[in-house]
Write a protein that holds these residues in place. Structure first.
Motif, mmCIF file in Angstrom:
data_model
loop_
_atom_site.group_PDB
_atom_site.id
_atom_site.type_symbol
_atom_site.label_atom_id
_atom_site.label_comp_id
_atom_site.label_asym_id
_atom_site.label_seq_id
_atom_site.Cartn_x
_atom_site.Cartn_y
_atom_site.Cartn_z
ATOM 1 N N ASP A 206 0.809 -1.219 0.000
ATOM 2 C CA ASP A 206 0.000 0.000 0.000
ATOM 3 C C ASP A 206 0.847 1.276 0.000
ATOM 4 O O ASP A 206 0.370 2.337 -0.413
ATOM 5 C CB ASP A 206 -0.936 0.021 1.212
ATOM 6 C CG ASP A 206 -2.110 -0.929 1.057
ATOM 7 O OD1 ASP A 206 -2.333 -1.421 -0.076
ATOM 8 O OD2 ASP A 206 -2.805 -1.186 2.055
ATOM 9 N N ASN A 207 2.092 1.198 0.462
ATOM 10 C CA ASN A 207 2.966 2.374 0.443
ATOM 11 C C ASN A 207 3.120 2.959 -0.956
ATOM 12 O O ASN A 207 3.381 4.161 -1.106
ATOM 13 C CB ASN A 207 4.367 2.017 0.968
ATOM 14 C CG ASN A 207 4.410 1.922 2.478
ATOM 15 O OD1 ASN A 207 3.437 2.260 3.149
ATOM 16 N ND2 ASN A 207 5.528 1.455 3.022
ATOM 17 N N PHE A 208 2.986 2.103 -1.966
ATOM 18 C CA PHE A 208 3.208 2.555 -3.338
ATOM 19 C C PHE A 208 1.908 2.834 -4.099
ATOM 20 O O PHE A 208 1.949 3.170 -5.278
ATOM 21 C CB PHE A 208 4.063 1.522 -4.093
ATOM 22 C CG PHE A 208 5.408 1.308 -3.451
ATOM 23 C CD1 PHE A 208 6.372 2.296 -3.491
ATOM 24 C CD2 PHE A 208 5.697 0.126 -2.788
ATOM 25 C CE1 PHE A 208 7.606 2.120 -2.887
ATOM 26 C CE2 PHE A 208 6.925 -0.074 -2.181
ATOM 27 C CZ PHE A 208 7.887 0.927 -2.227
ATOM 28 N N LYS A 209 0.774 2.702 -3.421
ATOM 29 C CA LYS A 209 -0.493 3.045 -4.051
ATOM 30 C C LYS A 209 -0.650 4.573 -4.008
ATOM 31 O O LYS A 209 -0.329 5.210 -3.007
ATOM 32 C CB LYS A 209 -1.658 2.366 -3.321
ATOM 33 C CG LYS A 209 -1.552 0.846 -3.252
ATOM 34 C CD LYS A 209 -1.700 0.188 -4.628
ATOM 35 C CE LYS A 209 -1.416 -1.316 -4.579
ATOM 36 N NZ LYS A 209 -2.426 -2.055 -3.810
ATOM 37 N N PHE B 147 16.144 -5.458 -10.889
ATOM 38 C CA PHE B 147 14.813 -6.066 -10.900
ATOM 39 C C PHE B 147 14.686 -7.077 -9.767
ATOM 40 O O PHE B 147 13.650 -7.153 -9.101
ATOM 41 C CB PHE B 147 14.544 -6.760 -12.249
ATOM 42 C CG PHE B 147 13.665 -5.958 -13.158
ATOM 43 C CD1 PHE B 147 12.288 -6.067 -13.088
ATOM 44 C CD2 PHE B 147 14.209 -5.076 -14.070
ATOM 45 C CE1 PHE B 147 11.468 -5.329 -13.910
ATOM 46 C CE2 PHE B 147 13.405 -4.324 -14.900
ATOM 47 C CZ PHE B 147 12.025 -4.452 -14.826
ATOM 48 N N GLU B 148 15.754 -7.849 -9.546
ATOM 49 C CA GLU B 148 15.735 -8.848 -8.476
ATOM 50 C C GLU B 148 15.583 -8.161 -7.121
ATOM 51 O O GLU B 148 14.903 -8.669 -6.224
ATOM 52 C CB GLU B 148 17.037 -9.652 -8.529
ATOM 53 C CG GLU B 148 17.029 -10.881 -7.654
ATOM 54 C CD GLU B 148 18.224 -11.784 -7.904
ATOM 55 O OE1 GLU B 148 18.337 -12.814 -7.201
ATOM 56 O OE2 GLU B 148 19.054 -11.474 -8.785
ATOM 57 N N LYS B 149 16.180 -6.975 -6.982
ATOM 58 C CA LYS B 149 16.074 -6.224 -5.723
ATOM 59 C C LYS B 149 14.714 -5.555 -5.565
ATOM 60 O O LYS B 149 14.205 -5.411 -4.447
ATOM 61 C CB LYS B 149 17.163 -5.152 -5.668
ATOM 62 C CG LYS B 149 18.579 -5.680 -5.647
ATOM 63 C CD LYS B 149 19.578 -4.524 -5.734
ATOM 64 C CE LYS B 149 21.014 -5.027 -5.820
ATOM 65 N NZ LYS B 149 21.977 -3.913 -6.007
ATOM 66 N N LEU B 150 14.122 -5.132 -6.684
ATOM 67 C CA LEU B 150 12.902 -4.335 -6.608
ATOM 68 C C LEU B 150 11.684 -5.149 -6.198
ATOM 69 O O LEU B 150 10.802 -4.638 -5.496
ATOM 70 C CB LEU B 150 12.647 -3.633 -7.953
ATOM 71 C CG LEU B 150 11.465 -2.656 -7.991
ATOM 72 C CD1 LEU B 150 11.677 -1.508 -6.999
ATOM 73 C CD2 LEU B 150 11.262 -2.091 -9.401
ATOM 74 N N GLY C 7 7.078 -2.857 0.910
ATOM 75 C CA GLY C 7 6.851 -1.437 1.166
ATOM 76 C C GLY C 7 8.055 -0.735 1.758
ATOM 77 O O GLY C 7 7.918 0.326 2.388
ATOM 78 N N ASP C 8 9.241 -1.285 1.571
ATOM 79 C CA ASP C 8 10.480 -0.730 2.129
ATOM 80 C C ASP C 8 10.848 0.549 1.375
ATOM 81 O O ASP C 8 11.490 0.511 0.322
ATOM 82 C CB ASP C 8 11.602 -1.758 2.023
ATOM 83 C CG ASP C 8 12.885 -1.313 2.710
ATOM 84 O OD1 ASP C 8 13.049 -0.091 2.949
ATOM 85 O OD2 ASP C 8 13.741 -2.171 2.982
ATOM 86 N N LEU C 9 10.443 1.691 1.915
ATOM 87 C CA LEU C 9 10.629 2.968 1.216
ATOM 88 C C LEU C 9 12.093 3.378 1.157
ATOM 89 O O LEU C 9 12.526 3.992 0.166
ATOM 90 C CB LEU C 9 9.789 4.050 1.888
ATOM 91 C CG LEU C 9 8.274 3.898 1.710
ATOM 92 C CD1 LEU C 9 7.521 4.882 2.600
ATOM 93 C CD2 LEU C 9 7.865 4.099 0.256
ATOM 94 N N LYS C 10 12.869 3.077 2.180
ATOM 95 C CA LYS C 10 14.289 3.452 2.176
ATOM 96 C C LYS C 10 15.039 2.717 1.061
ATOM 97 O O LYS C 10 15.850 3.301 0.342
ATOM 98 C CB LYS C 10 14.932 3.156 3.532
ATOM 99 C CG LYS C 10 14.279 3.853 4.713
ATOM 100 C CD LYS C 10 14.227 5.368 4.553
ATOM 101 C CE LYS C 10 13.590 6.031 5.766
ATOM 102 N NZ LYS C 10 13.300 7.467 5.554
ATOM 103 N N ALA C 11 14.746 1.426 0.920
ATOM 104 C CA ALA C 11 15.388 0.647 -0.140
ATOM 105 C C ALA C 11 14.910 1.113 -1.516
ATOM 106 O O ALA C 11 15.690 1.156 -2.478
ATOM 107 C CB ALA C 11 15.097 -0.843 0.046
ATOM 108 N N SER D 126 11.877 12.442 5.923
ATOM 109 C CA SER D 126 10.870 12.267 4.865
ATOM 110 C C SER D 126 11.277 11.145 3.911
ATOM 111 O O SER D 126 12.469 10.835 3.748
ATOM 112 C CB SER D 126 10.728 13.574 4.081
ATOM 113 O OG SER D 126 9.969 13.379 2.900
ATOM 114 N N ASN D 127 10.289 10.559 3.268
ATOM 115 C CA ASN D 127 10.533 9.542 2.236
ATOM 116 C C ASN D 127 10.502 10.140 0.840
ATOM 117 O O ASN D 127 10.204 9.458 -0.137
ATOM 118 C CB ASN D 127 9.518 8.416 2.368
ATOM 119 C CG ASN D 127 9.768 7.572 3.599
ATOM 120 O OD1 ASN D 127 10.819 6.961 3.739
ATOM 121 N ND2 ASN D 127 8.819 7.559 4.525
#
Length: 362
Positions: free
Chosen positions: A203-206, A248-251, A258-262, A308-309
Motif C-alpha cells: 500500500d505504500n506505493f499506491k 529487478f531482483e532487488k525491486l 513497502g520498504d521505502l528506504k530501499a 521524509s521519504n
C-alpha cells in the motif's frame, strides 16, 4: 508470443471514414532502459510508474482514398500543422504497415496536444506514440469482427505498435506499474510489449505522487534516439545492462514489503546511472542543468533533516521528478513551494501521481 501474432486476418468490414480519439499518459521509469537493439528491442528490462495528468490527447480523422501507393497524413500540434513531425510518423507507418495493412487505404488527419511541455524530457514521445497507436488500433478493431480483438489483445498490440514508434511508449497503454523487457524476474515479461506488473505491491506505493519540476522546458540538446545509439560500443554498456537485471531482483521484494528506504536508494541510483551513461559515452553529453543538481542536493538535505521519504528520479532531460508517498503530500509540497520552485523555469511545476493508463475519448 511473436511478431506474427500481431498480423491481422483480412479485414471483414468496410469503412469510408471516421474519427477516433484517445488520451494516453506519459510514464516515468524506475529502472531505466538506455540502449536498444534492432526494431526497438530494449537491451535491458525497465519498469515504470504510469502517470495520470501528464498526457497526450490525440484525435485521428481518416478518409478512404483510391490511391494506395503512399501513406497520406497531416499532423497538427495544438492546432498548428507540424511538417517537422511528418518524418517520424512516416517512419512509424513504415515500421507498422505489416501489422496495420489498412494504413495506405486512408488519408489521416492527426491532431494532438499535450498537457505538458513537448520535448523537454517528460517523455512526450511515449504519450504521443501510444495515443496514436491506440487510435490506429481502434480503427482496426472496427475493421475486424468483435471476437477477433479481445481487450487483452488490443492492449498488447497497441503496446507493441507504440514500441515501434518510441520504445518507452509501450509502457503508457496501461497502469499503474508496467514492465517492458524480458527478464526471468517477471513472469510473462516481453521485449515486444509492456505488461502490468503481476506481483503484490504494498500500500505504500499506491497513489504514489510525482511532482515534476520543470527546470528546462526547451528541447533537449541531444535526442533520446541519439543517446540510445551511443550505447553501442559504450565502455560500460554490458555492466549497465547486467545491473538493470540485478535491480529487478532487488525491486520485487521492495515493492512487496513497502520498504521505502530501499526503494529510494534503488530509484535514485538508477536515475544517476542513466545520466552517467550519457556522460561517459563518446561523444559525451550532459542533459542535467546546474539547477537540476541544486534540486537534488536540496532533496537530500530535506530528507536527512526531516526523515521524509521524498526521493527523485530523472528522465532523459533536466527536469526532476520528485517522488513521495501520498501521506507525505502536505509536507513535501510545502518544501517544494518554499525551496524548490525557485529553480523551476518561470516557477512552473506539475503535480501528478500514478495513473491507470490510457482512456478512449467518446
Amino acid at each position: 508470443m511473436t511478431e506474427q501474432n500481431f498480423i491481422p486476418k483480412p479485414y471483414g468490414k468496410h469503412i469510408e471514414s471516421g474519427v477516433v480519439a484517445w488520451e494516453s499518459p506519459s510514464n516515468i521509469a524506475l529502472i531505466k532502459y538506455w540502449g536498444k537493439k534492432k526494431d526497438q528491442i530494449p537491451e535491458n528490462p525497465s519498469i515504470s510508474f504510469t502517470l495520470n495528468s501528464c498526457k497526450t490527447i490525440t484525435k485521428v480523422s481518416f478518409f478512404k482514398k483510391n490511391d494506395v501507393v503512399n501513406f497520406e497524413f497531416d499532423v497538427f500540434l495544438d492546432g498548428k500543422k507540424k511538417v517537422d513531425f511528418k518524418p517520424k510518423i512516416q517512419t512509424f507507418f513504415e515500421r507498422v504497415e505489416d501489422y496495420l495493412p489498412f494504413l495506405r487505404n486512408y488519408k489521416f488527419k492527426i491532431e494532438t496536444e499535450n498537457t505538458f511541455p513537448h520535448s523537454s524530457g517528460i517523455a512526450s514521445s511515449a504519450s504521443g506514440m501510444s495515443a496514436l497507436a491506440l487510435c490506429l488500433m481502434s480503427i482496426e478493431r472496427d475493421l475486424l469482427t468483435p471476437l477477433e480483438v479481445t481487450d487483452e489483445y488490443f492492449n498488447q498490440k497497441a503496446s507493441f505498435l507504440a514500441r515501434l514508434g518510441s520504445g518507452s511508449a509501450c509502457r503508457s497503454i496501461e497502469g499503474d506499474i508496467i514492465v517492458w523487457g524480458e527478464t526471468k524476474q517477471i513472469e510473462g515479461s516481453s521485449d515486444l510489449f509492456g505488461i502490468k506488473y503481476p506481483y503484490k505491491v504494498h500500500d505504500n506505493f499506491k497513489d504514489y505522487q510525482d511532482t515534476i519540476l520543470l527546470v528546462d522546458k526547451g528541447e533537449k540538446q541531444v535526442s533520446s534516439t541519439v543517446g540510445h545509439n551511443l550505447m553501442h560500443n559504450h565502455p560500460y554498456a554490458k555492466n549497465r545492462f547486467q545491473q538493470a537485471h540485478e535491480n529487478f531482483e532487488k525491486l520485487k521484494p521492495i515493492l512487496e514489503s513497502g520498504d521505502l528506504k530501499a526503494f529510494i536508494a534503488l530509484v535514485e541510483s538508477e536515475a544517476l546511472t542513466l545520466h552517467a551513461m550519457m556522460m561517459t559515452s563518446m561523444p559525451y553529453f550532459i542533459l542535467m542543468k546546474p539547477k537540476t543538481l541544486e534540486i537534488i542536493n536540496k532533496i537530500w538535505k530535506f530528507r536527512q533533516d526531516t526523515g521524509s521519504n521524498i526521493s527523485f528520479t530523472l528522465d532523459a532531460g533536466a527536469n526532476v521528478h520528485v517522488l513521495y508517498p501520498k501521506n507525505e503530500s502536505f509536507e513535501v509540497l510545502e518544501f517544494i513551494k518554499n525551496e524548490l520552485v525557485v529553480y523551476c523555469q518561470n516557477g512552473h511545476y506539475i503535480c501528478d501521481q500514478i495513473g491507470m493508463g490510457a482512456k478512449k475519448i467518446n
